[in-house]
Design an enzyme around this catalytic site. Structure first.
Site, PDB file in Angstrom:
ATOM      1  N   LYS A  54       8.415   8.476  -0.758  1.00  0.00           N
ATOM      2  CA  LYS A  54       9.294   7.299  -0.860  1.00  0.00           C
ATOM      3  C   LYS A  54      10.573   7.651  -1.612  1.00  0.00           C
ATOM      4  CE  LYS A  54       5.473   4.109  -0.411  1.00  0.00           C
ATOM      5  NZ  LYS A  54       4.434   3.278  -0.988  1.00  0.00           N
ATOM      6  N   GLN A  98       2.637   1.207  -6.643  1.00  0.00           N
ATOM      7  CA  GLN A  98       1.806   1.955  -5.695  1.00  0.00           C
ATOM      8  C   GLN A  98       0.326   1.614  -5.929  1.00  0.00           C
ATOM      9  OE1 GLN A  98       3.073   4.140  -3.263  1.00  0.00           O
ATOM     10  NE2 GLN A  98       0.972   4.097  -2.518  1.00  0.00           N
ATOM     11  N   ASP A 121       7.371  -4.815  -0.607  1.00  0.00           N
ATOM     12  CA  ASP A 121       6.123  -4.575   0.134  1.00  0.00           C
ATOM     13  C   ASP A 121       5.697  -5.843   0.870  1.00  0.00           C
ATOM     14  OD1 ASP A 121       5.169  -2.028   0.176  1.00  0.00           O
ATOM     15  OD2 ASP A 121       4.033  -2.179  -1.692  1.00  0.00           O
TER      16      ASP A 121
END
Ligand code: NAP
Length: 299
Positions: A54, A98, A121
């Site tokens: 990422k 994460q 997200d």
């Protein structure tokens, strides 16, 4: 007739290149650099690989990448204090933590702490609710990626029968909502669905997100359907000792004989997920600054 292969890797590269062009314009015309903050708790090796990927792709498209690594035993209050700081930071337009996080932390509480406008997200109940009510929010990255692939393949999906196998909050439910928004007739199937093969066989668009290797067989696929394989199962590589191989939920070779178009695993849906994380960060940045949203990168 063999299906055409939907090349998610090439499509994701194209999405990233569009994002990079938009970021250049934002910098030149408005002095704005979109920024993504990624929080990693603990030292899970797979998570470290994802976070590194990422970071690399964020920097490659010209965005600012802020990495925050916290020890595995970080108290919840300390993690929340960091999220509060990122929520208030005007240089940060997207925040993600994460997952998985260590057991003493509650993933739902972590997501709920992130400002929904920065929840790139798309996992918060606020963003899920906005999607369900047909309003503008941030959409979970993998379903957004599948939507982009489907739009590219099919153009209008109006009136098509769509079947999504899997009803998770992360994928199945938002995917169903997105297809409904495209005016498909949507069925969301799951482990209790009766006659799953028959349900799938009426789909013009079949999306499988289960995590059971090659469960979708050729006779589950309507001739001419578009098949999107989200599932990932890692198995020991049959020919390379010590290595692993990825399998999707779809028995690729036999289904490719029936479908019109199909995503491979790997190289189909997977590469779209980070590309859509970057797309969401760009969208969040444009909304925060009151600027035009990037075309073709939102739901
Ligand atoms: P999940 O939360 O475990 O959900 C799996 C879903 O599959 C559940 O709704 C479950 O039904 C359903 N299911 C299980 N067994 C079934 C069966 N025999 N027949 C029909 N449905 C069945 O998983 P997820 O997070 O949605 O992910 C699904 C898969 O996609 C995984 O392999 C994951 O690794 C992959 N994935 C890939 C990406 C990517 O970037 N490529 C991103 C996200 C996920 P119930 O609800 O009834 O239990």
């Amino acid at each position: 007739m063999a299906a055409s292969v939907i090349d998610g890797k090439a499509f994701a590269a194209d999405v990233r290149s569009k994002i990079a062009d938009h970021v250049v314009r934002l910098k030149e015309e408005h002095g704005v650099t979109p920024g993504l903050a990624v929080v990693l708790v603990g030292e899970d090796p797979a998570s470290e690989v994802y976070v590194a990927a990422k970071h690399k792709q964020t920097v490659e498209v010209g965005m600012a990448s802020f990495e925050h690594k916290l020890p595995a035993d970080v108290p919840e209050a300390e993690l929340f204090a960091l999220i509060d700081k990122l929520n208030a930071d005007p240089d940060v337009h997207g925040i993600l933590c994460q997952f998985p996080v260590p057991d003493h932390l509650d993933e739902r509480a972590v997501v709920a702490r992130i400002d929904p406008a920065k929840d790139v997200d798309g996992l918060s109940v606020v963003n899920a609710g906005l999607l369900a009510s047909g309003e503008k929010g941030l959409v979970s990255c993998t379903p957004l990626g599948c939507l982009m692939l489907l739009r590219d393949q099919l153009g209008s999906m109006s009136g098509m029968e769509a079947v999504v196998i899997g009803r998770s909050n992360l994928f199945g439910k938002p995917m169903g909502q997105l297809l409904l928004k495209e005016n498909c007739t949507v069925t969301i199937a799951h482990s209790r669905t009766k006659d799953l093969a028959e349900v799938c066989a009426r789909a013009d668009i079949l999306v499988a997100a289960v995590g059971r290797a090659e469960m979708v067989k050729a006779d589950w696929v309507k001739p001419g359907a578009t098949v999107i394989d989200v599932g990932i199962t890692r198995i020991p590589h049959p020919e390379k000792p010590g290595k692993t191989k990825l399998l999707g939920d779809v028995a690729y070779a036999e289904c490719a004989e029936v479908a019109k178009a199909i995503t491979p695993v790997p190289g189909g849906v997977g590469p779209m997920t980070i590309a859509c994380l970057l797309a969401n960060t760009l969208t969040a940045c444009c909304r925060a600054k009151g600027l035009d949203e990037p075309a073709g990168l939102t739901a």
